[in-house]
Design an enzyme around this catalytic site. Structure first.
Site, short mmCIF file in Angstrom:
data_model
loop_
_atom_site.label_atom_id
_atom_site.label_comp_id
_atom_site.label_asym_id
_atom_site.label_seq_id
_atom_site.Cartn_x
_atom_site.Cartn_y
_atom_site.Cartn_z
N GLY A 32 0.80 -1.21 0.00
CA GLY A 32 0.00 0.00 0.00
C GLY A 32 0.84 1.26 0.00
O GLY A 32 0.49 2.25 -0.64
N HIS A 103 -2.37 -4.09 -5.42
CA HIS A 103 -1.71 -3.96 -4.12
C HIS A 103 -2.67 -4.30 -3.00
O HIS A 103 -3.89 -4.24 -3.14
CB HIS A 103 -1.13 -2.55 -3.93
N CYS A 104 -2.09 -4.71 -1.88
CA CYS A 104 -2.83 -4.88 -0.63
C CYS A 104 -2.02 -4.11 0.41
O CYS A 104 -1.36 -3.14 0.06
CB CYS A 104 -3.05 -6.36 -0.30
N ALA A 105 -2.04 -4.50 1.65
CA ALA A 105 -1.26 -3.77 2.65
C ALA A 105 0.24 -3.99 2.45
O ALA A 105 1.02 -3.05 2.40
CB ALA A 105 -1.68 -4.17 4.06
N SER A 111 -3.03 -9.44 -2.87
CA SER A 111 -2.67 -9.05 -4.24
C SER A 111 -1.97 -10.20 -4.96
O SER A 111 -2.20 -10.42 -6.16
CB SER A 111 -1.79 -7.80 -4.24
#
Length: 188
Positions: A32, A103-105, A111
């Site tokens: 992220g 994206h993720c964290a 992702s």
């Protein structure tokens, strides 16, 4: 393995864990934090950002299209509901000569799982090959076990066979590709 989805040979790839990791000529994965870095987005000509999280808020840049996939990184989350729609979206961006950032964290679980689903559907890669390829581009990927179960089911839907299986281990059910690693960590 089928033809490599990346546009350049393995020896020229630079795996990244802190920035954007290029998976194909039009698909990247990141955390992220990296997804909110304007310079990284523009230098990689990202036209679409897909945020696969509930906790990351994107800085919205006017020349980038944003898609929100509100899924928590828990084994019970139904990421599989997004396998086809997100794979189709990534493909449509590519057909318009665009580039997508998933994206993720952390760029590790959610992702990565959606990336594997995309590679299976649009590059006809087995789950095992998709994982091997993606891990070579972004070494820190590791979808949670619930996402693995969903990916295994998706692979069977697409190809009628499985190349990855869930197996019993001292820490519970895990994908067989992690079996050796887990057994080395935990003495029997």
């Amino acid at each position: 393995m089928t033809a490599s989805p990346c546009a350049f040979p393995v020896q020229f790839r630079q795996p990244s864990v802190s920035g954007l990791s290029q998976i194909t000529s039009s698909l990247y994965i990141s955390s992220g934090v990296a997804a909110n870095n304007r310079l990284m987005l523009s230098s990689n000509r990202i036209s679409t950002v897909i945020n696969v999280s509930v906790e990351v808020v994107n800085a919205l840049y006017e020349d980038i299209h944003y898609v929100q996939v509100p899924v928590a990184d828990t084994p019970t989350s139904r990421l599989c509901d997004f396998f086809d729609p997100i794979a189709d979206h990534i493909h449509s961006v590519e057909m318009k000569q665009g580039r997508t950032l998933l994206h993720c964290a952390a760029g590790v679980s959610r992702s990565a799982a959606l990336c594997l689903a995309y590679l299976m559907k649009y590059h006809a890669m087995s789950l095992l090959d998709a994982h091997t390829w993606t891990k070579s581009c972004r070494p820190i990927i590791r979808p949670n076990n619930g996402f693995w179960e969903q990916l295994i089911h998706y692979e069977f839907q697409l190809f009628g066979r499985n190349t990855v299986h869930m197996v019993s281990s001292p820490v519970g059910m895990i994908p067989d590709i992690y079996e050796k690693e887990v057994r080395q960590m935990i003495p029997l």
